[in-house]
Motif scaffolding. Sequence first.
Motif, PDB file in Angstrom:
ATOM      1  N   VAL A 176      -0.641  -7.290-115.485  1.00  0.00           N
ATOM      2  CA  VAL A 176      -1.144  -8.331-116.382  1.00  0.00           C
ATOM      3  C   VAL A 176      -1.337  -7.776-117.786  1.00  0.00           C
ATOM      4  CG1 VAL A 176      -3.165  -9.767-116.898  1.00  0.00           C
ATOM      5  CG2 VAL A 176      -2.243  -9.701-114.575  1.00  0.00           C
ATOM      6  N   GLY A 177      -0.978  -8.595-118.776  1.00  0.00           N
ATOM      7  CA  GLY A 177      -1.170  -8.212-120.172  1.00  0.00           C
ATOM      8  C   GLY A 177      -1.284  -9.440-121.048  1.00  0.00           C
ATOM      9  N   GLY A 178      -0.949  -9.263-122.312  1.00  0.00           N
ATOM     10  CA  GLY A 178      -0.996 -10.378-123.257  1.00  0.00           C
ATOM     11  C   GLY A 178       0.205 -10.376-124.179  1.00  0.00           C
ATOM     12  N   SER A 179       1.290  -9.727-123.765  1.00  0.00           N
ATOM     13  CA  SER A 179       2.480  -9.635-124.624  1.00  0.00           C
ATOM     14  C   SER A 179       3.022 -11.023-124.951  1.00  0.00           C
ATOM     15  CB  SER A 179       3.565  -8.782-123.959  1.00  0.00           C
ATOM     16  OG  SER A 179       3.948  -9.316-122.711  1.00  0.00           O
ATOM     17  N   GLY A 180       3.466 -11.188-126.174  1.00  0.00           N
ATOM     18  CA  GLY A 180       4.021 -12.463-126.619  1.00  0.00           C
ATOM     19  C   GLY A 180       2.988 -13.455-127.110  1.00  0.00           C
ATOM     20  N   THR A 181       1.703 -13.152-126.922  1.00  0.00           N
ATOM     21  CA  THR A 181       0.647 -14.061-127.341  1.00  0.00           C
ATOM     22  C   THR A 181      -0.009 -13.560-128.628  1.00  0.00           C
ATOM     23  OG1 THR A 181      -1.192 -12.982-126.171  1.00  0.00           O
ATOM     24  CG2 THR A 181       0.183 -14.504-124.900  1.00  0.00           C
ATOM     25  N   SER A 182      -0.702 -14.470-129.318  1.00  0.00           N
ATOM     26  CA  SER A 182      -1.388 -14.066-130.547  1.00  0.00           C
ATOM     27  C   SER A 182      -2.754 -13.455-130.254  1.00  0.00           C
ATOM     28  CB  SER A 182      -1.555 -15.273-131.479  1.00  0.00           C
ATOM     29  OG  SER A 182      -2.262 -16.317-130.841  1.00  0.00           O
ATOM     30  N   SER A 183      -3.413 -13.944-129.205  1.00  0.00           N
ATOM     31  CA  SER A 183      -4.764 -13.465-128.889  1.00  0.00           C
ATOM     32  C   SER A 183      -4.764 -12.159-128.101  1.00  0.00           C
ATOM     33  CB  SER A 183      -5.519 -14.517-128.072  1.00  0.00           C
ATOM     34  OG  SER A 183      -4.952 -14.644-126.785  1.00  0.00           O
ATOM     35  N   LYS A 184      -3.675 -11.901-127.378  1.00  0.00           N
ATOM     36  CA  LYS A 184      -3.543 -10.738-126.493  1.00  0.00           C
ATOM     37  C   LYS A 184      -4.543 -10.778-125.335  1.00  0.00           C
ATOM     38  CE  LYS A 184      -0.412  -9.437-129.271  1.00  0.00           C
ATOM     39  NZ  LYS A 184       0.941  -9.910-128.972  1.00  0.00           N
ATOM     40  N   THR A 185      -5.144 -11.932-125.082  1.00  0.00           N
ATOM     41  CA  THR A 185      -6.051 -12.074-123.939  1.00  0.00           C
ATOM     42  C   THR A 185      -5.262 -11.856-122.648  1.00  0.00           C
ATOM     43  OG1 THR A 185      -7.377 -13.690-125.146  1.00  0.00           O
ATOM     44  CG2 THR A 185      -7.668 -13.594-122.752  1.00  0.00           C
ATOM     45  N   PRO A 186      -5.671 -10.905-121.817  1.00  0.00           N
ATOM     46  CA  PRO A 186      -4.895 -10.611-120.602  1.00  0.00           C
ATOM     47  C   PRO A 186      -4.850 -11.802-119.648  1.00  0.00           C
ATOM     48  CG  PRO A 186      -6.464  -8.852-121.073  1.00  0.00           C
ATOM     49  CD  PRO A 186      -6.821 -10.005-121.966  1.00  0.00           C
ATOM     50  N   HIS A 187      -3.664 -12.155-119.241  1.00  0.00           N
ATOM     51  CA  HIS A 187      -3.458 -13.183-118.216  1.00  0.00           C
ATOM     52  C   HIS A 187      -1.998 -13.155-117.790  1.00  0.00           C
ATOM     53  CE1 HIS A 187      -1.983 -15.434-121.723  1.00  0.00           C
ATOM     54  NE2 HIS A 187      -1.384 -16.269-120.879  1.00  0.00           N
ATOM     55  N   LEU A 188      -1.735 -13.746-116.653  1.00  0.00           N
ATOM     56  CA  LEU A 188      -0.359 -13.888-116.180  1.00  0.00           C
ATOM     57  C   LEU A 188       0.093 -15.320-116.383  1.00  0.00           C
ATOM     58  CD1 LEU A 188       2.172 -12.881-114.566  1.00  0.00           C
ATOM     59  CD2 LEU A 188       1.006 -13.757-112.514  1.00  0.00           C
ATOM     60  N   HIS A 189       1.251 -15.481-116.999  1.00  0.00           N
ATOM     61  CA  HIS A 189       1.920 -16.779-117.043  1.00  0.00           C
ATOM     62  C   HIS A 189       3.021 -16.705-115.992  1.00  0.00           C
ATOM     63  CE1 HIS A 189       3.849 -20.428-118.559  1.00  0.00           C
ATOM     64  NE2 HIS A 189       4.998 -19.765-118.470  1.00  0.00           N
ATOM     65  N   PHE A 190       2.967 -17.623-115.038  1.00  0.00           N
ATOM     66  CA  PHE A 190       3.872 -17.597-113.888  1.00  0.00           C
ATOM     67  C   PHE A 190       4.611 -18.924-113.785  1.00  0.00           C
ATOM     68  CE2 PHE A 190       4.105 -18.769-109.270  1.00  0.00           C
ATOM     69  CZ  PHE A 190       5.144 -17.932-108.917  1.00  0.00           C
ATOM     70  N   GLU A 191       5.935 -18.852-113.661  1.00  0.00           N
ATOM     71  CA  GLU A 191       6.750 -20.059-113.544  1.00  0.00           C
ATOM     72  C   GLU A 191       7.589 -20.022-112.272  1.00  0.00           C
ATOM     73  OE1 GLU A 191       9.234 -20.711-116.931  1.00  0.00           O
ATOM     74  OE2 GLU A 191       7.607 -20.481-118.375  1.00  0.00           O
ATOM     75  N   ILE A 192       7.768 -21.205-111.688  1.00  0.00           N
ATOM     76  CA  ILE A 192       8.719 -21.388-110.602  1.00  0.00           C
ATOM     77  C   ILE A 192       9.778 -22.352-111.107  1.00  0.00           C
ATOM     78  CG2 ILE A 192       9.108 -22.177-108.242  1.00  0.00           C
ATOM     79  CD1 ILE A 192       6.187 -21.556-107.639  1.00  0.00           C
ATOM     80  N   ARG A 193      11.005 -21.877-111.216  1.00  0.00           N
ATOM     81  CA  ARG A 193      12.101 -22.694-111.729  1.00  0.00           C
ATOM     82  C   ARG A 193      12.928 -23.230-110.563  1.00  0.00           C
ATOM     83  NH1 ARG A 193      10.666 -23.282-117.028  1.00  0.00           N
ATOM     84  NH2 ARG A 193      12.683 -24.355-117.164  1.00  0.00           N
ATOM     85  N   LEU A 194      13.109 -24.536-110.555  1.00  0.00           N
ATOM     86  CA  LEU A 194      13.898 -25.212-109.532  1.00  0.00           C
ATOM     87  C   LEU A 194      15.172 -25.725-110.179  1.00  0.00           C
ATOM     88  CD1 LEU A 194      10.992 -27.299-107.934  1.00  0.00           C
ATOM     89  CD2 LEU A 194      11.718 -24.970-107.366  1.00  0.00           C
ATOM     90  N   GLY A 195      16.209 -24.924-110.148  1.00  0.00           N
ATOM     91  CA  GLY A 195      17.421 -25.297-110.873  1.00  0.00           C
ATOM     92  C   GLY A 195      17.136 -25.335-112.361  1.00  0.00           C
ATOM     93  N   LYS A 196      17.319 -26.493-112.979  1.00  0.00           N
ATOM     94  CA  LYS A 196      17.135 -26.634-114.427  1.00  0.00           C
ATOM     95  C   LYS A 196      15.704 -26.987-114.819  1.00  0.00           C
ATOM     96  CE  LYS A 196      21.922 -28.226-115.031  1.00  0.00           C
ATOM     97  NZ  LYS A 196      22.788 -29.350-115.453  1.00  0.00           N
TER      98      LYS A 196
END
Length: 218
Positions: A176-196
């Motif tokens: 877990v980190g904060g890469s790509g964010t402005s606040s750098k608040t640690p969290h996980l962004h998690f996605e499940i992609r179903l085709g498109k």
Amino acid sequence: MLFLNCRVEEGNVNDTDMKLGDNIEVKKELSYDDYIKILKGMKPILPIKGSHITTSTGQLPNAPRKYRYGIHEGFDFYDGFCGVKIEKGTPVLAISNGKVIRADTNYKEIGAGKRKELLKEARQLGYTPETTLDILRGRQVWLEHSNGIITRYCHLSGISKEIKVDVQKGNILGFVGGSGTSSKTPHLHFEIRLGKDFLGKGKSPEEIKQLMDEIFKK
């Protein structure tokens, strides 16, 4: 390993980055119900050990993201909302068996000026371009599962040195980190992609929570 020399410049992916999925055969698009049936059959676990889906609707798919003129396409795992302690360095787990098709092992954070430029463009367009979304997700690992189902693990602080192309459910992918964010608040962004599309697209928070309870049965 195939991704030792991955390179991600300025938070983005270029032609020399590891995107093994570029050569993966595109499979026939399934129906939404078919994807859900396959997901349930995978008997997945959540990507943070001992956690549950967030109690905040603002951290679910479809939540507005006004700062970039878009919507949220995944699930956030923040400390205080998911039932377990989540901080920088918390292990991020593979939810099921899969193949690594992207691992940003040499990620470089974008600067404040570049971020401002990207958000200005989104404001002018009235939506967030996919290339900008990719940058804002920070350091990432993507897994390909069955029948075109892909999971994305984002904002990572680092990637496990033990990661291999073929991973098993519960293997540590990163932290877990904060890469790509402005606040750098640690969290996980998690996605499940179903085709498109992304899991939960067009669904209400109540429908999404019920669906996730059905998919991630303990």
